[in-house]
Design an enzyme around this catalytic site. Structure first.
Site, PDB file in Angstrom:
ATOM      1  N   HIS A 175      94.988 118.551  61.167  1.00 34.19           N
ATOM      2  CA  HIS A 175      95.167 118.743  62.567  1.00 34.19           C
ATOM      3  C   HIS A 175      96.416 117.976  63.233  1.00 34.19           C
ATOM      4  CE1 HIS A 175      92.603 120.601  65.649  1.00 34.19           C
ATOM      5  NE2 HIS A 175      93.187 119.668  66.600  1.00 34.19           N
ATOM      6  N   ASP A 206      82.631 120.693  72.280  1.00 37.58           N
ATOM      7  CA  ASP A 206      84.119 120.229  72.302  1.00 37.58           C
ATOM      8  C   ASP A 206      84.936 121.516  72.979  1.00 37.58           C
ATOM      9  OD1 ASP A 206      86.812 119.008  71.981  1.00 37.58           O
ATOM     10  OD2 ASP A 206      86.879 120.680  70.407  1.00 37.58           O
ATOM     11  N   ARG A 245      89.223 120.670  80.257  1.00 36.14           N
ATOM     12  CA  ARG A 245      90.597 119.765  80.274  1.00 36.14           C
ATOM     13  C   ARG A 245      91.807 120.318  80.511  1.00 36.14           C
ATOM     14  NH1 ARG A 245      90.324 117.074  74.554  1.00 36.14           N
ATOM     15  NH2 ARG A 245      92.186 115.902  75.537  1.00 36.14           N
ATOM     16  N   SER A 289      87.510 114.869  70.379  1.00 36.42           N
ATOM     17  CA  SER A 289      87.913 116.238  70.273  1.00 36.42           C
ATOM     18  C   SER A 289      88.311 116.535  68.974  1.00 36.42           C
ATOM     19  CB  SER A 289      89.002 116.650  71.386  1.00 36.42           C
ATOM     20  OG  SER A 289      89.171 118.110  70.936  1.00 36.42           O
ATOM     21  N   LYS A 293      85.680 118.180  65.735  1.00 37.81           N
ATOM     22  CA  LYS A 293      86.095 119.380  64.751  1.00 37.81           C
ATOM     23  C   LYS A 293      86.236 119.168  63.367  1.00 37.81           C
ATOM     24  CE  LYS A 293      89.442 120.875  67.876  1.00 37.81           C
ATOM     25  NZ  LYS A 293      89.291 120.513  69.311  1.00 37.81           N
TER      26      LYS A 293
END
Ligand code: URA
Length: 415
Positions: A82, A161, A168, A183, A187
């Site tokens: 990520h 999320d 957001r 967040s 995930k």
């Protein structure tokens, strides 16, 4: 305690208990708390921050809002990655096929654009026919058979999320270490991979501006990983200039194709190679040098590109019909000199203004718009040279602003 008391407590910088966080966040997920109250709480968190325990509790709540994927049926070692987000960051779409073509399994849950940074799901949706909403069974089957699948958060994975992320994006509450850490890690944990690489981007074009912030979020994410028995490695990388040569959804897919066909060589390519090598090194338990050799080999032999095509086909996409706007504006330099800097944040905002991101939750992203950077750092430029090309919404007027001001030129005259 009602939600107003909870907002007030955080506004004063006090620590929220797990029960208070659940009241607010699960209440929001169930529709009992409206957007305006959640936005207010998020803003208080952005300004006041959170203690470690609050961040761990919030991550637990995000994870428990859905299910944790059971990857035990997958044959092979799972590795995920990520990025904390940057301008022109299409790393996932290069790295995933490379790593999968080396026999590792990459189950990837990605998000849409966030603030002025682009999102992998928006990029993939620019491919006609591409389905980002994979059900659980389909997702697991594709990871097992193809080795790489990307899904949005539809498969009941961290649904909280998903809802908070969208809010957001349009309420100026993106740049917060606690919110980013919970967040991302919710995930990653929900998606089930045992090895996780996080690319922590730092700089003016990133959500994190300083090395201290990057180190802090790395510490938190590793700590969250430990609590869930996952191996998390982080890499802190530079995000002051746009990554690669394209910003905008379909344009970035085109750039991914070129990189996977081994036709590009720049900082983005080097970053993709080292991220992939880190994942391969973790997944195969080999040294970085050997992993890098394997990564370069699948790029040269075309195996990585074939894997990308296989993954796109499995999710219904047609790479021959990528949409590119025909309304093109060529930006010619009004200055001359040697380019020493490009303002990533300004380019990210420009891409948003062109229609490549969202200003309101319900906005539709235009896949065909964006920017191609024709000159890069280190290039010598004369007045009138093509600096970059803007792909505008069909029918919209040219951008009047002088984009040359996004570039910094060395004072010295060029030859
Ligand atoms: N990526 C995410 O998934 N979440 C964030 O908050 C930032 C980047």
């Amino acid at each position: 305690m009602n939600v107003l008391d909870i907002i007030d407590k955080k506004r004063k910088g006090e620590v929220l208990s797990k029960q208070e966080l659940e009241t607010a966040f699960l209440g929001y997920l169930k529709g009992k708390i409206p957007d305006y109250q959640m936005s207010s709480l998020l803003m208080a968190i952005c300004i006041q921050g959170m203690k470690d325990e609050e961040i761990f509790d919030l991550t637990d709540i995000f994870i428990a809002s859905g299910e944790i994927l059971d990857l035990s049926g997958i044959h092979g070692v799972t590795v995920d990655k990520h990025s904390t987000g940057g301008i022109g960051d299409k790393t996932t779409l290069v790295v995933g096929p490379i790593v999968a073509s080396l026999g590792l399994k990459v189950p990837k849950m990605s998000g849409r654009g966030l603030g002025y940074t682009g999102g992998t799901i928006d990029k993939l949706e620019s491919i006609p026919g591409f389905r980002v909403n994979l059900g659980k069974e389909e997702f697991l089957k594709q990871v097992d058979e193809v080795g790489f699948a990307v899904t949005s958060q539809t498969a009941n994975l961290a649904p909280l999320d998903k809802k908070i992320y969208a809010l957001r994006d349009v309420t100026g509450t993106v740049e917060s270490i606690p919110l980013i850490a919970s967040s991302i890690m919710s995930k990653k944990i929900a998606c089930g991979a045992s090895n996780i690489v996080i690319d922590v981007k730092v700089g003016s074009g990133a959500l994190l501006k300083t090395k201290e912030e990057a180190l802090e979020i790395s510490r938190l994410m590793k700590e969250i990983g430990k609590r869930y028995h996952r191996t998390v490695e982080t890499m802190i990388t530079y995000m002051d200039i746009p990554l690669g040569i394209a910003i905008g959804n379909a344009l970035e897919i085109m750039e991914v194709i070129k990189i996977l066909k081994n036709e590009e060589d720049n900082y983005l390519v080097a970053l993709c190679k080292s991220t992939a090598a880190k994942m391969v090194s973790m997944g195969k338990n080999i040294g970085m040098q050997e992993a890098l050799y394997l990564v370069e080999d699948v790029l040269k032999t075309g195996k990585a590109y074939q894997k990308f095509e296989e993954m796109v086909k499995a999710q219904g996409g047609d790479l021959t019909r990528l949409p590119f706007s025909q309304n093109v504006q060529k930006v010619l330099s009004t200055k001359k000199g040697h380019i020493i800097h490009m303002d990533a944040r300004k380019f990210g905002k420009l891409s948003l203004d062109l229609g490549g991101g969202r200003v309101q939750i319900e906005d539709r992203v235009d896949s065909s718009v964006g920017i191609v950077l024709n000159k890069k750092i280190g290039d010598d430029v004369q007045v009138g040279d093509l600096l970059c090309t803007l792909y505008l919404k069909e029918g919209s007027a040219p951008i009047p602003e002088d984009i040359t001001n996004y570039y910094t030129f060395q004072e010295d005259e060029i030859l």
